[in-house]
Design a protein around this motif. Structure first.
Motif, short mmCIF file in Angstrom:
data_model
loop_
_atom_site.label_atom_id
_atom_site.label_comp_id
_atom_site.label_asym_id
_atom_site.label_seq_id
_atom_site.Cartn_x
_atom_site.Cartn_y
_atom_site.Cartn_z
N HIS A 227 -13.55 9.15 -12.64
CA HIS A 227 -13.00 10.06 -12.93
C HIS A 227 -11.48 10.27 -11.29
N THR A 228 -11.77 8.86 -10.97
CA THR A 228 -10.96 9.41 -9.69
C THR A 228 -9.64 8.30 -9.34
N PRO A 229 -8.38 7.51 -9.72
CA PRO A 229 -8.06 6.77 -9.43
C PRO A 229 -8.10 6.51 -7.64
N VAL A 230 -7.67 7.43 -7.14
CA VAL A 230 -7.42 7.96 -5.70
C VAL A 230 -8.36 7.68 -4.59
N PRO A 231 -8.18 6.26 -3.85
CA PRO A 231 -9.37 5.69 -3.42
C PRO A 231 -10.56 6.73 -2.40
N ALA A 232 -9.64 7.83 -2.46
CA ALA A 232 -9.66 9.12 -0.51
C ALA A 232 -10.75 9.85 -2.17
N GLY A 233 -10.86 9.82 -3.03
CA GLY A 233 -11.57 10.95 -4.00
C GLY A 233 -12.81 10.08 -4.11
N TYR A 471 -1.82 8.39 -10.50
CA TYR A 471 -3.01 9.32 -10.00
C TYR A 471 -3.58 10.05 -10.97
N GLU A 472 -2.93 10.31 -12.44
CA GLU A 472 -2.73 10.80 -13.07
C GLU A 472 -4.12 10.63 -13.67
N GLY A 494 -1.71 8.83 -16.78
CA GLY A 494 -3.20 9.63 -18.31
C GLY A 494 -2.88 9.51 -18.92
N TRP A 495 -3.63 10.51 -20.20
CA TRP A 495 -3.64 10.70 -21.67
C TRP A 495 -2.35 10.39 -21.85
N TRP A 496 -0.96 11.29 -21.35
CA TRP A 496 -0.01 11.41 -21.86
C TRP A 496 0.62 9.93 -22.73
N ILE A 497 0.58 9.26 -22.12
CA ILE A 497 1.17 7.75 -22.37
C ILE A 497 0.02 7.54 -24.07
N GLU A 498 -1.05 7.84 -24.20
CA GLU A 498 -1.25 7.66 -25.49
C GLU A 498 -0.73 8.86 -26.67
#
Length: 589
Positions: A227-233, A471-472, A494-498
């Motif tokens: 669920h996360t695109p942030v490595p620290a997550g 990062y979304e 995130g989802w808004w592209i779709e």
């Protein structure tokens, strides 16, 4: 194929008594009265289970009890956040289960019991959720607190919790006489279930005996959603922590199987190594995840929301009149395009009135129903950029004055340890006080949670989302707004592209390399398109509201999402291997 057929296809491979999909998640939003979630991950998990119950999917879920909840947020007049625990009455709300299981943590035996809550779908199908609890008399006092706090404590506390969730959860399902055919790890917190399956597969032999064939037997049963695109997550722990808490033998097998990264035990790499199917939670997030983990095949299944949960009562009544089976078949929301615009407008005004009443009750501020109201509510992480709207305050003030009024509603919690996130909240509240005028009202609502989130997504006129790309991972609040005819103004991430169709479902903030450029695009949309439409072309605004429901509400829901999990992740072999003749009796029903 629709979900009724998918359920039957799944059943072809699921005839064994108590054979299920096992869904593991550190947090699940089950009921508003149960503070067992912190935000989007938990809400998604709860929506997933509600949709699975509606569709009759054979599934059981595992999570932790979180007896003290996440936290209740308090904001003072300066925007300083303080937190307090949210203890809840687990004994009154859940049903105790008989079996207990034991795991070893730092060499100590830790006894785990379970409490059950049933999610009942629209057709009466039941999905059980088992809440694991270490508050057992025979446990060491420090272990009795392991299932108290969601995302509380230090790294040691987190790793111990993940032992309880993953290893304890797998053993609890066995003790309850379930025989999962698929284990779904919702984020890496549950990755340690794989070591429990590996140990069981070895029939008492030492872990060092595990070879690739043994690993493959576990992989065939595991699915992982990141669920996360942030490595620290991604949860990571030192070798010392792993050796001490998990034990030397488990640590060695994880090292041998490539689950350490940068000398740290990485829960995401454990899940990747042991999963036959991996997915991100939006098309774009799938791409980002493949770049982060290039050695693994990563698919994408875009998140959704549970339509019946997040649709305002006024819209539920409207949908019931025009599409009476929309709860059973969310795709029928497509036919909202035929609902008279006057009914869409009335349903929205009813939802807006409920929101305005709640704001007055909570803050004493009385909003006006005929004034354009913008909503921004989400976790107060820095990458969400809750203050982007205030990049040029004078421009915002001018727009409010020129068009006859603007109301902005904010809400969101910062993690107790996230000082930069807390600073963002203080900055927004400081600006709200500075800019307050007859034309511009800004309110920050404290303690963002389920009920408040539903009021906001149901009652505002526009949903704003301004994350720093990329990062979304997905985001779901805009999906909830769409069910209620609320268009979005959002960064294309995130989802808004779709979901974005310019001027039809909302508007996209143009990509720029700096905050100022994206803020400029935000203001341009407000000044040149959105506010003129709302105030001067109300008929066109109603059409946008209606198309938002029909196009985005009908797709960005957990019913469609679950169908994709069944076909692509849980039972892909049924889609590929069963002949048309085998499916004919199903499709003929």
């Amino acid at each position: 194929m629709r979900h009724a057929q998918l359920q039957q296809i799944a059943a072809l491979d699921n005839s064994e008594d108590r054979g299920i999909v096992a869904y593991f998640s550190m947090e699940i939003a089950v009921e508003p009265t149960m503070p067992t979630y912190s935000g989007g991950l938990g809400v998604l998990a709860g929506d997933t289970l509600r949709a699975a119950a509606d569709m009759g999917l054979p599934l059981a879920a595992i999570t932790l009890a979180h007896r003290q909840g996440y936290f209740r947020q308090h904001l003072d007049a300066s925007g300083i956040q303080t937190e307090e625990s949210q203890p809840w009455d687990i004994e009154a709300l859940l049903t105790p289960q008989s079996p207990t299981v034991t795991v070893k943590i730092e060499g100590r035996p830790v006894v785990i019991r379970a409490w059950r809550h049933d999610v009942i779908g629209v057709t009466g199908h039941t999905i059980p959720i088992y809440f694991l609890d270490t508050n057992v008399e025979q446990n060491d006092p420090r272990d009795r607190e392991l299932t108290d706090h969601l995302y509380g404590g230090d790294g040691d506390y987190r790793l111990r919790q993940e032992v309880v969730l993953g290893i304890g959860g797998a053993r609890m399902l066995e003790a309850l006489e379930y025989r999962p055919v698929v284990y779904h790890m919702n984020e890496g917190h549950a990755a340690l279930l794989t070591i429990a399956l590996l140990e069981k597969q070895l029939f008492g032999s030492p872990l060092e005996a595990a070879d690739e064939k043994t690993v493959e037997s576990v992989r065939r049963r595991c699915v992982f959603t990141t669920h996360t695109p942030v490595p620290a997550g991604h949860d990571r722990f030192s070798a010392e922590q792993s050796n001490r808490i998990l034990g030397v033998e488990r640590t060695k097998v994880f090292e041998r199987l490539g689950c350490f990264h940068d000398d740290l035990l990485n829960m995401t790499y454990i899940a990747l190594r042991f999963a036959r199917y991996v997915n991100g939670v939006a098309m774009q997030h799938g791409k980002v995840s493949r770049e982060m983990f290039p050695d693994y095949k990563i698919d994408a299944i875009t998140n959704g929301v549970h339509a019946a949960t997040w649709t305002a009562p006024s819209f539920q009544s409207t949908f019931d009149r025009h599409m009476p089976r929309w709860r059973q078949d969310n795709l029928s929301l497509r036919y909202a395009i035929d609902i008279p615009e006057a009914e869409i407008e009335q349903a929205h005004q009813d939802a807006k009135s409920v929101l305005i009443a709640a704001v007055k009750e909570r803050t004493g501020v009385e909003l006006r129903p005929n004034i354009f109201t913008l909503g921004f509510a989400r976790r107060a992480a820095t990458y969400k950029r809750c203050d982007l709207l205030f990049t040029d305050p004078e421009r915002l003030v001018k727009a409010a004055h020129d068009f006859g009024g603007l109301q902005i509603l904010y809400s969101g919690k910062a993690h107790p340890a996230d000082e930069p996130g807390k600073a963002k909240i203080r900055r927004v509240i400081e600006l709200a006080q500075e800019l307050d005028s007859a034309d511009l009202t800004i309110v920050y609502l404290e303690n963002y949670e389920w009920i408040l989130g539903a009021l906001l997504t149901g009652g505002v006129d526009l949903w704003l989302n301004t994350p720093k790309r990329p990062y979304e991972a997905s985001g779901t609040s805009g999906m909830k707004a769409a069910l209620n005819g609320v268009p979005s103004l959002s960064i294309l991430d995130g989802w808004w592209i779709e979901g974005w169709i310019e001027g039809v479902t909302g508007w996209a903030i143009a990509d720029h390399d700096d905050d100022a450029g994206e803020a400029g695009s935000l203001y341009d949309h407000l000044e040149q398109v959105i506010l003129p439409l709302y105030y001067h072309q109300p008929e066109q605004w109603k059409r946008i509201m209606r198309s938002t429901i029909a196009l985005n509400g009908s797709f960005f829901n957990t019913q469609r999402m679950i169908e994709q999990y069944v076909l692509n992740a849980y039972f892909p072999e049924q889609r590929m291997d069963h002949s048309a003749a085998a499916l004919e009796p199903i499709l003929a029903r």
